[in-house]
Design a protein around this motif. Structure first.
Motif: not given
Lengths: 266, 461
Positions: B99-120
């Protein structure tokens, strides 16, 4: 002591042999498909002219596009550095050379030097045939002239044709249509020279070219191009007797330094 | 992704009270009412050639590095990450199966703190292969930078499955190409954008960006089906803060007189993080730092210590197209500094948080991804010039190579200012324009070698 400089360009392979007592020999031949073979042949021919053999050479310095391809050299440097070395020596008659414009077979360079003859900047056009020897070759072929006759004809023109295309391939088409319009060959050729000279002059001015200006490379043999270039720059340029050999000579001068240092160390 | 929503047979809307501080309306899905089925296919030999070329470039890069003496042994791990994509793909598949979610990103503006905090899990997507370009040119202008074209074309090459595993693709509006790429990609993937302000010098810009980050938070909460707790965000922040500290420790080693780590190895470490497990990557980074301490103590150098010290700036160098950095480091120079978003700037900046209230954390996180970055995205970018001066001084650079990918207008535009400032400081600069093909390697070698000869000759006087 005898040393040699070998300049393997994309179009022509040049060798210069220098030694004690003003020994000087040179040779040029087309590079063809094999850099190493061309380099060996041109060096051997240059050596023949001074009655010397390869094993007598204290140092062989390779330069040019194919410098890494040759397997019999002792060292290598870029043609930019070699060009500066050769130009400062050959241009001494004109004073302390400040700028070098080199029009080669497939690229054009502008090198600026400081008061001590050290390179301060260089600009190269090596992505586009326009402004290089290749452009003139293509047009000469289209007009069924050889380059030497081509060059002389351009000087007879009073009214150079206007060539609009910046691309070699499209300029060729433009020239063919000018011929069809019965524009005189000498005017077309003068227009072509003006077009090339303009591009080179723009590059030179952008690089901060200052006098005295040394003009070399195969393209400097072309009197039509030289005249057009001086007109576009609004300055005189100094062309050595053998403009195609400046870089090989520069490499040979570096070879001399290397060999001398090696001798001292022993 | 798209088919899931089609199946439900209903459109997806944000409820009014779900719009946050930014007050922008944006569907959960990218608003593209004229979505159409894009047939992006190539001939059979194109796929085979792409895989062959990709493998060739990967192996070439790694073999070139393996030839060097005194390389830190821990670099082996980062090589394996690049060589063994199957392993990571399998890990991620298992994650998704649970059930894990994966977020694809480009550049370096993706807020990784939020992605990891969401369990993704975030994956920075590949954009470094020339074979991807002809595919992209079927659906976007060829007069675009190779990086953007490669971003669009790569997922369709069937070389890896990372793109297909993403539940959402996050694209920041860092340039025109990225902006329009978002629309193109929204035809076949779930695109989320992050709208960067044109100018970050005023409070309204920071507020606008905070709104975008809040919107991102609500989107990812909706995707994962649960709200991000303060604790989760605090923990994620702490981990990424530690990552920043480790990266800075790594970069410090580039200040040594000896070249204890090459520029290419730094890029390898940073770019292997694009799709690796965070904890494992950090662990091996710690090992690497220990290795480097030993290298320093034992006076070891990977490249000759008299290599010309070069700072690279400009368009990034993306794996596996390392042509420019390869030529630099194999012709008498070492890349001892850079400001690349795919290099030392990637995890460089921490989120500075004043307290652990949700609001403070969000502001700290938002500021991290807006204020310190040096991309040429903004109208005013004197910050970038400052940064180049600062880095070149700190790392004792002897020359700057300003790399511009063809048609990267923003980088190209900024060249004159940077060049002018550096010229006044007597710092030699050379502009290198290139694309992803290898046809100009000979010309590049000549230029870079001549630049090295020129600077060394000047320095010896």
């Amino acid at each position: 002591m005898i040393v040699a400089g070998v300049d393997i360009g994309s179009v022509a392979a040049k060798a210069v042999v220098i030694g004690d007592n003003n020994l000087f020999g040179s040779h040029v031949l087309p590079t063809g498909a094999n850099c190493n073979t061309a380099a060996e042949k041109t060096l051997d021919e240059a050596l023949k002219k001074v009655n010397a053999t390869r094993d007598q050479l204290a140092y062989i310095m390779a330069t040019g596009y194919g410098r890494r391809a040759i397997n019999f050299g002792n060292g290598s440097i870029t043609e930019i550095t070699a060009n500066a070395k050769g130009a400062v020596r050959l241009g001494a008659a004109a004073g302390q050379i400040k700028t070098i414009i080199n029009v080669g077979g497939q690229d054009t360079k502008v090198i600026t030097l400081d008061d001590t003859g050290t390179i301060s900047n260089f600009v190269m056009n090596d992505k586009c045939a326009a402004g290089t020897g290749r452009f003139l070759e293509v047009i000469a072929k289209a007009l069924e002239e050889d380059i030497e006759g081509f060059a002389k004809l351009s000087l007879e023109s009073q009214a150079p044709a206007v060539i609009n295309s910046t691309c070699t391939v499209f300029a060729e088409s433009e020239v063919v249509s000018l011929v069809a319009e019965n524009i005189q060959k000498k005017d077309i050729i003068a227009g072509i020279h003006k077009s090339v000279a303009k591009r080179i002059a723009d590059m030179a001015v952008g690089a901060g070219a200052k006098e005295p200006i040394f003009f070399d490379g195969g393209g400097a043999k072309n009197i039509g191009l030289r005249t057009a270039l001086e007109r576009e720059l609004g300055k005189k340029v100094f062309v050595p007797q053998m403009p195609q050999f400046t870089v090989a000579l520069g490499a040979a001068l570096f070879a001399w330094e290397k060999a001398s240092a090696q001798n001292k160390a022993q | 992704m798209i088919s899931e929503f089609k199946k439900e047979g209903k459109k997806v809307f944000f409820k009014k009270n779900e719009l946050h501080a930014g007050k922008f309306s944006d569907d959960f899905m990218f608003p593209n009412r004229y979505r159409y089925d894009m047939k992006i296919e190539a001939s059979q030999s194109s796929y085979a050639d792409a895989k062959t070329n990709y493998d060739r470039l990967v192996n070439k890069n790694i073999n070139n590095l393996r030839k060097l003496p005194n390389r830190p042994p821990s670099m082996r791990y980062f090589e394996e990450v690049m060589l063994k994509k199957d392993y990571r793909q399998k890990e991620l598949q298992e994650f998704k199966a649970k059930g894990g979610k994966i977020i694809g990103t480009f550049c370096l503006q993706a807020p990784e703190e939020l992605i990891y905090a969401a369990g993704a899990i975030p994956i920075r997507l590949s954009c470094g292969l020339i074979n991807a370009i002809p595919l992209a040119e079927e659906i976007m202008p060829s007069n675009t930078c190779p990086l953007a074209k490669s971003s669009v074309g790569f997922p369709h090459l069937k070389i890896d499955t990372f793109f297909n595993m993403c539940d959402a693709i996050m694209i920041p509006t860092t340039c025109d190409a990225k902006k329009k790429m978002a629309d193109v990609m929204s035809n076949y993937s779930n695109v989320w954008t992050l709208e960067l302000p044109q100018n970050r010098d005023h409070l309204a810009a920071r507020e606008m960006w905070l709104g975008q980050i809040e919107l991102f938070k609500s989107k990812i909460e909706r995707l994962t089906g649960k709200k991000i707790s303060r604790k989760a965000l605090k923990d994620a922040h702490a981990k990424l803060y530690k990552r920043t500290r480790l990266v800075r420790q790594l970069l410090e080693f580039r200040k040594q007189k000896n070249i204890v780590i090459t520029g290419r190895d730094i890029f390898l470490v940073m770019q292997s993080a694009f799709n690796d497990d965070l904890d494992r990557w950090m662990m091996y980074l710690e090992h690497l730092i220990e290795d480097l301490k030993k290298s320093v103590a034992e006076n070891k150098s990977v490249l000759p210590p008299d290599s010309l010290r070069i700072m690279m700036t400009g368009s990034p160098t993306i794996w596996p197209t390392w042509k420019v950095v390869d030529v630099i480091e194999e012709n008498g120079a070492a890349v001892i500094a850079d400001d690349s978003c795919a290099g030392s700037q990637y995890f460089y900046n921490p989120a500075e948080i004043t307290d652990y209230s949700m609001k403070s954390m969000m502001i700290g996180i938002a500021d991290k991804y807006l204020l310190p970055t040096v991309c040429p995205v903004y109208i005013h970018n004197d910050d970038r010039v400052d940064r180049i001066l600062e880095i070149s001084e700190q790392f004792r650079a002897e020359g700057i190579i300003y790399h511009v990918l063809r048609l990267c207008q923003l980088m190209d535009f900024e060249f004159n200012k940077v060049n002018n400032v550096l010229k006044k400081k007597n710092m030699p600069v050379m502009k290198i324009e290139s694309e992803y093909g290898e046809e100009d390697i000979g010309q590049l070698k000549t230029r870079i070698e001549a630049f090295v000869e020129m600077v060394k000759s000047r320095n010896s006087q």
